[in-house]
Scaffold this active site. Sequence first.
Site, PDB file in Angstrom:
ATOM      1  N   GLU A   1       2.350  34.801 -39.932  1.00  0.00           N
ATOM      2  CA  GLU A   1       1.926  34.273 -38.524  1.00  0.00           C
ATOM      3  C   GLU A   1       3.136  33.437 -37.961  1.00  0.00           C
ATOM      4  OE1 GLU A   1      -1.567  32.118 -37.547  1.00  0.00           O
ATOM      5  OE2 GLU A   1      -2.812  34.206 -38.219  1.00  0.00           O
TER       6      GLU A   1
ATOM      7  N   GLU B   1      -6.140  38.829 -41.301  1.00  0.00           N
ATOM      8  CA  GLU B   1      -7.311  37.891 -41.156  1.00  0.00           C
ATOM      9  C   GLU B   1      -7.970  38.482 -39.834  1.00  0.00           C
ATOM     10  OE1 GLU B   1      -5.627  34.212 -40.363  1.00  0.00           O
ATOM     11  OE2 GLU B   1      -4.262  34.486 -41.695  1.00  0.00           O
TER      12      GLU B   1
END
Length: 441
Positions: free
Chosen positions: A161, A351
């Site tokens: 991320e 995720e």
Amino acid sequence: MKKDFMWGVATSSFQIEGSNDIDGKIRSIWDEFCDTPEKIKNSDHAKIACDHYNKFSDDFNFLDELGVNCYRFSISWPRIVKEDLKTKNQKGLDFYHRMINNLLDRGIEPFLTLNHWDIPQIFLEKGGWTNRDCIKYFLEYSDIVSREFGDIINYWITHNEPWVISNCGYKDGIHAPGEKSVYDSLKVNHHLLVSHGQAVPIIRSNSKDSEVGIVLNLTPGMPASSSSEDQKATLLFNQFFNDWFLDPLYGKKYPDEVAQDWISNGLIPGIDFINDNDYDIISTPTDFLGINYYSRAIIRSDSISESDNLPIEIVAGEKTDFDWEVYPDGLENLLIDVHRRYSPKSIYITENGCAYDYPIESDGDILDTKRVEYLESHIQACRNAVDKGVPLNGYMHWSLMDNFEWAEGYCKKFGLIGIDFETLKRTPKKSFWKYKEIINS
Ligand code: IFM
């Protein structure tokens, strides 16, 4: 789903390990941030966290129980190097040897993330991600880890991320290192992407036949109404949040409209940190794209007053404890869209999960029914995307257990397993048993 579909759960080092100052671990920027007053809710810290450092084998018994065939985790960079960022700290590496071998003995495929945010404080003091010269330290680290584990790890993730690292850490100041500069956050993005592109061949040369990729958190923006202002704001949001990463990773330049918008609003002087070869480096071909999906964003323009805008047509549905809307269709559409626009060779959901806090019932159960619904609907969305031809090869739920949720401390609970942070007792929730049932079926 395909027979060899990867079913897993995901975690990260700082959020679960604890033992932050033993076996030669040096200080990380998150140790520093936790020690800074008022940065973390309830002054929580991760010195013990889930004590996974000592309990990993017991925690992995839960993986067997679930029936997952993969496990995503991250290496703590400050555990495995000394202060010069070059010399190996063998005790730290030995911990990960024990962990990885434990997984392999169980027939569970490890997905290793190199950077899930807990970078050495000394790296920051040398300039960190804003300083292009510091990329070399990340490459050194990638080399150490991929040499050490190259023959036993088949799946490598460079960064987790980058949007969160740069925006929460350098623009909004809510994550370590707590800076607030739009320009620096863009430089950080860029250096993360360049370092990713440079790390890929290093990892490949040390870990033959493995798959290498990066993980992006993608949030599709949708206009609140059909007004041209909402459409424009949505375009800018999507370029800022998603395309700013996807475009250069898949051979294009940074999207122009949002860059011009920042410049014309005086937020940045320009995009003047791109060197000649950078786009070629960033778009170094990878083997997979990891997507973290939690929700969508409904975008309302603030460039005109509410009374001049068209009435809102899309209203957010139910929200989790993080105030993130539960929107499984967004996952299906996102997968189809990314496949259509960028054609990654392979995609993993690295995720997906939700924050809900449920008490332990008198009989010892945790009946997290909303997480069960979230899990089922999002896995169904994955299935729909697979049926429509998306090369989705795995789903990893965030997270195996409740953990240290960064600036939110321990109050946001994402686990399939509940943790009592006083006693460290683990309790599988109703969602844990549901996920087991889904995997087995
Ligand atoms: O806990 C985080 C994780 O570290 C990165 N992705 C989002 C999760 C939930 O906020």
